[in-house]
Enzyme design. Structure first.
Site, PDB file in Angstrom:
ATOM      1  N   LYS A  66      -4.915  -6.234   7.223  1.00 35.69           N
ATOM      2  CA  LYS A  66      -3.975  -6.477   7.336  1.00 35.69           C
ATOM      3  C   LYS A  66      -3.274  -7.812   6.573  1.00 35.69           C
ATOM      4  O   LYS A  66      -3.705  -9.202   7.109  1.00 35.69           O
ATOM      5  CB  LYS A  66      -2.975  -6.506   8.640  1.00 35.69           C
ATOM      6  N   ASP A 119       5.483 -13.068   6.290  1.00 40.67           N
ATOM      7  CA  ASP A 119       6.154 -11.930   6.918  1.00 40.67           C
ATOM      8  C   ASP A 119       6.927 -13.698   7.543  1.00 40.67           C
ATOM      9  O   ASP A 119       7.304 -14.068   8.607  1.00 40.67           O
ATOM     10  CB  ASP A 119       5.753 -12.249   8.209  1.00 40.67           C
ATOM     11  N   LYS A 152      13.513 -13.156  10.934  1.00 46.48           N
ATOM     12  CA  LYS A 152      12.790 -13.835  12.348  1.00 46.48           C
ATOM     13  C   LYS A 152      13.954 -15.280  12.418  1.00 46.48           C
ATOM     14  O   LYS A 152      14.158 -15.698  11.145  1.00 46.48           O
ATOM     15  CB  LYS A 152      10.910 -13.690  12.033  1.00 46.48           C
ATOM     16  N   ASP A 169       0.367 -14.156   8.438  1.00 47.66           N
ATOM     17  CA  ASP A 169      -0.193 -13.291   8.917  1.00 47.66           C
ATOM     18  C   ASP A 169      -0.942 -12.409   7.976  1.00 47.66           C
ATOM     19  O   ASP A 169      -0.813 -11.041   8.407  1.00 47.66           O
ATOM     20  CB  ASP A 169       1.463 -12.641   8.538  1.00 47.66           C
ATOM     21  N   ASP A 173      10.648  -6.049  10.964  1.00 48.57           N
ATOM     22  CA  ASP A 173       9.384  -6.649  10.932  1.00 48.57           C
ATOM     23  C   ASP A 173       8.105  -6.571  11.258  1.00 48.57           C
ATOM     24  O   ASP A 173       7.391  -6.833  12.342  1.00 48.57           O
ATOM     25  CB  ASP A 173      10.479  -7.997  12.052  1.00 48.57           C
ATOM     26  N   GLU A 199       6.313  -4.777  10.234  1.00 50.19           N
ATOM     27  CA  GLU A 199       5.361  -3.845   9.019  1.00 50.19           C
ATOM     28  C   GLU A 199       4.092  -4.087   8.703  1.00 50.19           C
ATOM     29  O   GLU A 199       3.487  -3.509   8.396  1.00 50.19           O
ATOM     30  CB  GLU A 199       6.187  -5.251   8.145  1.00 50.19           C
ATOM     31  N   ARG A 233       1.599  -2.781  11.040  1.00 50.13           N
ATOM     32  CA  ARG A 233       1.164  -0.833  10.688  1.00 50.13           C
ATOM     33  C   ARG A 233       1.630  -0.444   9.775  1.00 50.13           C
ATOM     34  O   ARG A 233       1.342   0.988   9.797  1.00 50.13           O
ATOM     35  CB  ARG A 233       1.967  -0.466  12.284  1.00 50.13           C
TER      36      ARG A 233
END
Ligand code: BES
Ligand code: MN
Ligand code: ZN
Length: 490
Positions: free
Chosen positions: A256, A261, A268, A279, A338, A340, A342
């Site tokens: 990933k 993010d 967030k 991230d 959020d 995201e 996956r």
């Protein structure tokens, strides 16, 4: 700048200058501390007065008298030598660096095997890592030398040199991963990350970079949905190391790489959001691993794939309630923008599986805050559809010190991501957040042996340790290098 040590190995001899570090097994009697570099026996005297018994983690630091060839002698307690693991030898190396950071010339004396000396050097090098290139004022620069040479003296020099060639490759892989994770998101966005991954070409890694247009053609609707709110174009980087036999199926690692993010429209809270520059820790680990495997010329065919996007709120960003179609054809209702990671991984995993038909796939991702609640910063979460693969990863965790803990998967958890409107939704509610995220990924791997490592707790905000004082740990490089070496080479 932090001073990178120049490490070499040599036969045991009396040092002529600089600092001497002795890795010392537990002592009953301090008078046993004799050394050619200590003609006046100050060590024995200092040890007796400090009641120093060379227990594990104990340290004796003495200023050498004028008659001695060295200026300083540090004795590092190792406890019972035959009880030390490779991780312990790395820790000793880290402690040594901490004690000697300001020395220009260091001689180390240790009684250990080549592998143990190489692990010591590995820890020494990792401890010397400091991400300080954005600090323009360096207060204690005057005290720091501009270079440091470290000569590690032991009996089996040839073996140590051989082992160090391998270990150094792995250490450099970890350092690359740390650099990528520490780098701020205004510097490291998808195209820049892809450029840095391209540098692996010089090690013989084949690099293929998919642009947004190419991903559209492949119908990667889930990954592209995350990227659409950002001014920065997404990229998918494919790295190939062909070190095995031509006919061998490859093994594959998928990361990933959300370079920042914000959460997107499901934004967030402000507090701590700066951490989301990390991230892309999964993608960093895959890139660092590919570096390590190529640099040590691993005898395996390996694919590394990283999905690089930035998750931003914007007039063009995807909304909660949007339904996207992934490359696999499965549709996803985006409940929370959020969740995201996956969405990025499902397309990267499907692409990897269908294009390369790998022996197995392991993905790494800073996927859920929930894994921190479950396991803290001690273990990464491990999920798998294959017991043998899971066991190999678990064992590599114990051997390398990058530990993992397996969590369950199952139909009852899988049901939690069924959607009213689409084939699945991208969140499963409040409970078992790390598991429902893993269930989501499992829907994209078919029958291929697969494991998912949730490294949200272990890749960043790292507690200081003997071998790392940086925010980023580089977690995953040593773990997966170990797994490849132990179970999939030759
Ligand atoms: N990148 C985060 C997870 C994360 C949290 C990584 C803390 C590192 C440290 C991920 O994209 C995320 O936001 N996950 C959500 C999922 C939720 C919306 C279902 C989370 O964990 O809260
Ligand atoms: Mn998120
Ligand atoms: Zn994320």
């Amino acid at each position: 700048m932090s001073v990178v040590p120049q490490i070499s190995f040599a036969k045991l001899s009396t040092p002529k200058k600089g600092a001497l570090l002795i890795v010392q097994a537990a002592l009953n009697d301090a008078s046993a501390l004799v050394n050619d570099a200590d003609p006046e026996n100050v060590l024995a005297k200092a040890a007796a007065s400090a009641k120093f018994k060379a227990k594990k983690s104990a340290k004796l630091d003495v200023l050498a008298p004028a008659s001695a060839p060295v200026s300083r002698i540090v004795v590092l307690g190792a406890g019972e030598l035959d009880k030390l693991s490779i991780e312990d030898w790395m820790s000793l190396g880290g402690k040594a660096r901490a004690a000697l950071a300001n020395e220009e010339q260091v001689t180390v004396q240790l009684s250990g095997s080549g592998a143990q000396a190489a692990a010591f050097a590995h820890g020494y090098l990792l401890r010397s890592y400091d991400f300080d290139q954005y600090k323009t004022k360096k207060k204690d620069d005057e005290e720091k030398p501009s270079s440091q040479t470290v000569s590690i003296c032991l009996v089996d020099v040839a073996d140590a040199k051989k082992q160090w060639e391998i270990e150094e490759a792995v250490a450099q892989g970890t350092i690359l991963a740390r650099d990528l994770v520490n780098e701020p998101a205004n510097v490291l966005y998808p195209i820049e990350f892809a450029k840095r991954a391209s540098a692996l070409k010089k090690l013989g890694v084949e690099i293929d970079i998919l642009t947004e247009k190419e991903m559209k053609k492949l119908k990667m609707g889930a990954l592209l949905g995350v990227a659409q709110g950002s001014r920065h174009d997404p990229r998918l980087v494919v790295m190939k190391w062909n070190g095995g036999k031509a006919k061998d199926k490859p093994i594959a690692f998928v990361g990933k790489g959300v370079t920042f993010d914000t959460g997107g429209i499901s934004i967030k809270p402000a507090a701590g959001m700066e951490d989301m520059k990390g991230d892309m820790g999964g993608a960093a680990a895959v890139t660092g691993l590919m570096h390590a495997l190529a640099a040590r010329k691993a005898k395996a065919n390996v694919i590394g794939i990283i999905g690089l996007v930035e998750n931003m709120p914007d007039g063009n960003a995807q909304r909660p309630g949007d339904i996207v179609t992934s490359m696999s054809g499965q549709t996803i209702e985006v409940i929370n923008t959020d969740a995201e990671g996956r969405l990025v991984l499902c397309d990267a995993l499907h692409y990897c599986n269908t294009k390369f038909e790998p022996k197995f796939m392991i993905n790494l991702a800073t996927l859920t805050g929930a894994v921190l609640v479950a396991l803290g910063q001690e273990h990464a979460g491990l999920f798998s559809n294959n017991d043998e693969l899971a066991e190999n990863i678990f064992n590599a965790g114990s051997a390398s010190g990058e530990k993992v803990w397996r969590l369950p998967l199952g139909p009852a958890y899988d049901k939690m991501i069924d959607s009213k409107f689409a084939d699945m939704k991208n969140t499963g509610g409040r409970y078992a957040g790390s598991i429902t995220a893993a269930q989501f990924l499992q829907r994209y791997v078919g029958e291929t042996p697969w494991a998912h490592l949730d490294i949200a707790g272990t890749a960043m905000s790292s507690p200081a340790s003997d071998i790392n004082t940086s925010w980023a740990s580089g977690f995953g490089v040593r773990l997966l290098n170990q797994m490849v070496a132990d179970s999939y080479e030759g």
